[in-house]
Scaffold this active site. Structure first.
Site, PDB file in Angstrom:
ATOM      1  N   HIS A 108      63.526  22.545  50.535  1.00 60.08           N
ATOM      2  CA  HIS A 108      62.492  23.589  50.958  1.00 60.08           C
ATOM      3  C   HIS A 108      61.019  22.633  50.814  1.00 60.08           C
ATOM      4  O   HIS A 108      60.909  21.903  49.599  1.00 60.08           O
ATOM      5  CB  HIS A 108      62.216  24.516  49.682  1.00 60.08           C
ATOM      6  CG  HIS A 108      63.369  25.580  49.671  1.00 60.08           C
ATOM      7  ND1 HIS A 108      63.362  26.880  50.161  1.00 60.08           N
ATOM      8  CD2 HIS A 108      64.809  25.560  49.739  1.00 60.08           C
ATOM      9  CE1 HIS A 108      64.328  27.633  50.211  1.00 60.08           C
ATOM     10  NE2 HIS A 108      65.380  26.760  50.027  1.00 60.08           N
ATOM     11  N   CYS A 157      59.312  29.323  54.821  1.00 60.38           N
ATOM     12  CA  CYS A 157      59.163  30.137  53.410  1.00 60.38           C
ATOM     13  C   CYS A 157      57.987  31.229  53.472  1.00 60.38           C
ATOM     14  O   CYS A 157      57.007  30.939  53.781  1.00 60.38           O
ATOM     15  CB  CYS A 157      58.741  29.153  52.365  1.00 60.38           C
ATOM     16  SG  CYS A 157      58.266  29.675  50.818  1.00 60.38           S
ATOM     17  N   GLU A 158      58.363  32.197  52.954  1.00 59.14           N
ATOM     18  CA  GLU A 158      57.521  33.586  53.233  1.00 59.14           C
ATOM     19  C   GLU A 158      56.310  33.503  52.193  1.00 59.14           C
ATOM     20  O   GLU A 158      55.292  34.105  52.162  1.00 59.14           O
ATOM     21  CB  GLU A 158      58.131  35.000  53.097  1.00 59.14           C
ATOM     22  CG  GLU A 158      58.596  35.228  51.669  1.00 59.14           C
ATOM     23  CD  GLU A 158      59.221  36.443  51.855  1.00 59.14           C
ATOM     24  OE1 GLU A 158      59.214  37.012  50.524  1.00 59.14           O
ATOM     25  OE2 GLU A 158      59.734  36.953  52.809  1.00 59.14           O
ATOM     26  N   HIS A 159      56.744  32.505  51.168  1.00 59.92           N
ATOM     27  CA  HIS A 159      55.511  32.463  49.990  1.00 59.92           C
ATOM     28  C   HIS A 159      54.495  31.430  50.171  1.00 59.92           C
ATOM     29  O   HIS A 159      53.149  31.356  50.221  1.00 59.92           O
ATOM     30  CB  HIS A 159      56.003  32.015  48.890  1.00 59.92           C
ATOM     31  CG  HIS A 159      57.211  32.639  48.210  1.00 59.92           C
ATOM     32  ND1 HIS A 159      58.375  32.525  47.635  1.00 59.92           N
ATOM     33  CD2 HIS A 159      57.190  34.281  48.401  1.00 59.92           C
ATOM     34  CE1 HIS A 159      59.171  33.584  47.383  1.00 59.92           C
ATOM     35  NE2 HIS A 159      58.556  34.581  47.720  1.00 59.92           N
ATOM     36  N   HIS A 160      54.726  30.413  51.265  1.00 65.08           N
ATOM     37  CA  HIS A 160      53.860  29.258  51.719  1.00 65.08           C
ATOM     38  C   HIS A 160      53.714  28.901  53.310  1.00 65.08           C
ATOM     39  O   HIS A 160      52.878  28.129  53.525  1.00 65.08           O
ATOM     40  CB  HIS A 160      54.130  28.052  50.752  1.00 65.08           C
ATOM     41  CG  HIS A 160      54.255  28.174  49.224  1.00 65.08           C
ATOM     42  ND1 HIS A 160      55.300  28.193  48.694  1.00 65.08           N
ATOM     43  CD2 HIS A 160      53.442  27.949  48.194  1.00 65.08           C
ATOM     44  CE1 HIS A 160      55.323  28.404  47.478  1.00 65.08           C
ATOM     45  NE2 HIS A 160      53.983  28.371  47.302  1.00 65.08           N
ATOM     46  N   CYS A 196      58.246  23.344  50.147  1.00 61.96           N
ATOM     47  CA  CYS A 196      57.250  24.305  49.347  1.00 61.96           C
ATOM     48  C   CYS A 196      57.474  23.446  48.083  1.00 61.96           C
ATOM     49  O   CYS A 196      56.822  23.513  47.097  1.00 61.96           O
ATOM     50  CB  CYS A 196      57.323  25.552  49.233  1.00 61.96           C
ATOM     51  SG  CYS A 196      58.876  26.175  48.714  1.00 61.96           S
ATOM     52  N   GLN A 253      65.573  31.920  50.834  1.00 62.96           N
ATOM     53  CA  GLN A 253      67.126  31.516  50.984  1.00 62.96           C
ATOM     54  C   GLN A 253      67.947  32.885  50.348  1.00 62.96           C
ATOM     55  O   GLN A 253      68.928  33.080  51.239  1.00 62.96           O
ATOM     56  CB  GLN A 253      67.400  30.531  50.307  1.00 62.96           C
ATOM     57  CG  GLN A 253      68.701  29.756  50.336  1.00 62.96           C
ATOM     58  CD  GLN A 253      68.956  28.424  49.895  1.00 62.96           C
ATOM     59  OE1 GLN A 253      68.010  27.494  50.092  1.00 62.96           O
ATOM     60  NE2 GLN A 253      69.975  28.011  49.587  1.00 62.96           N
TER      61      GLN A 253
END
Length: 270
Positions: free
Chosen positions: A257, A188-191, A259, A229
């Site tokens: 996920h 996940c690019e956010h976390h 996250c 995704q």
């Protein structure tokens, strides 16, 4: 937990692709009618009966593949006056980031320097969370993590033309081709935590078919990058479209996920 792509999803894929095929057939018919009656002003654009040559993969000759960011969209046409802000893709990497080319062309010395820089950053993280990076269990963790993250994001170094490797074949087949339950793992690019799941890829050929294993390879290439995704499924669909110009292509994914399961709402079944 991620579940298998079941019959309902297959039916969804089939229904979507069949609608695309009907639309394509209608467009072809309208184009032929327009040629017979050139004065007819409402003629739909004709669709080529034969696909573009297999040597013309969009990602082989692509000029711009990076998607527009919301902050870059100007008034009027979403692509107007913005081409200079996008990242060119002469190497056929598929949606490269600004640093992708430097990673692709890095020398062994540059790769070693990059890993050392990342290891130093990881050591700082360990200190900041209250750990002792010099204790036995963590002494080599920064180096291990630097090597692991480079492996888990190896998709940035893979050219789509090399992934497909000319496994494109002329075939007079017009029924849906589907590969189900392709296991993928991504970050996940956010976390920067993993998400894992299964992907189904389906397409209706237009005189060319793609080697079955290449569908899984394309999914693997894009999943081994920092992802969300929604973009992952779009990138896979675009790669298949550019490779063989099918009548339609659809991608469905189910994933868990971390996250969401390890932090935040902590609800695995949403």
């Amino acid at each position: 937990m991620a579940t298998d792509i079941d019959a309902a999803h297959v039916a969804q894929l089939s229904d979507s692709l069949q609608r695309l095929q009907v639309q394509q057939d209608q467009a072809i018919t309208a184009g032929q009618d327009g040629e017979e009656n050139p004065g007819h002003s409402s003629r739909s654009p004709s669709v080529p009966k034969s696909p573009i040559s297999r040597d013309g993969y969009g990602f082989r000759k692509s000029g711009v593949s990076t998607p527009l960011m919301s902050g870059q969209i100007a008034d009027g046409h979403p692509h107007s006056q913005l081409s200079h802000e996008l990242v060119p893709d002469p190497n056929g990497l598929g949606w490269p980031a600004k640093s992708t080319i430097s990673r692709l062309n890095a020398t062994p010395e540059e790769k070693a320097a990059r890993e050392k820089k990342m290891a130093t950053a990881v050591r700082t993280i360990l200190e900041c969370i209250g750990e002792d990076p010099d204790r036995e269990g963590l002494q080599r963790t920064p180096e291990r993590y630097a090597q692991a993250i480079m492996w888990m994001t190896r998709g940035y170094e893979e050219r789509l033309a090399d992934v497909i490797n000319d496994a494109i074949f002329a075939e007079d087949h017009d029924e849906m081709v589907i590969v189900r339950d392709i296991d993928i793992s991504s970050l996940c690019e956010h976390h920067l935590v993993p998400f894992t799941g299964k992907i189904a890829i389906a397409y209706i050929p237009n005189q060319l078919v793609l080697g079955i294993s290449k569908l899984a390879r394309i999914a693997e290439t894009f999943s081994r990058r920092l992802q969300v995704q929604e973009r992952l499924t779009k990138q896979i669909a675009i790669a298949v479209q550019e490779a063989i110009k099918p009548r339609g292509v659809a991608v469905v994914m189910e994933a868990t996920h971390l996250c969401m399961t390890m932090r935040g709402v902590q609800k695995p079944d949403i």
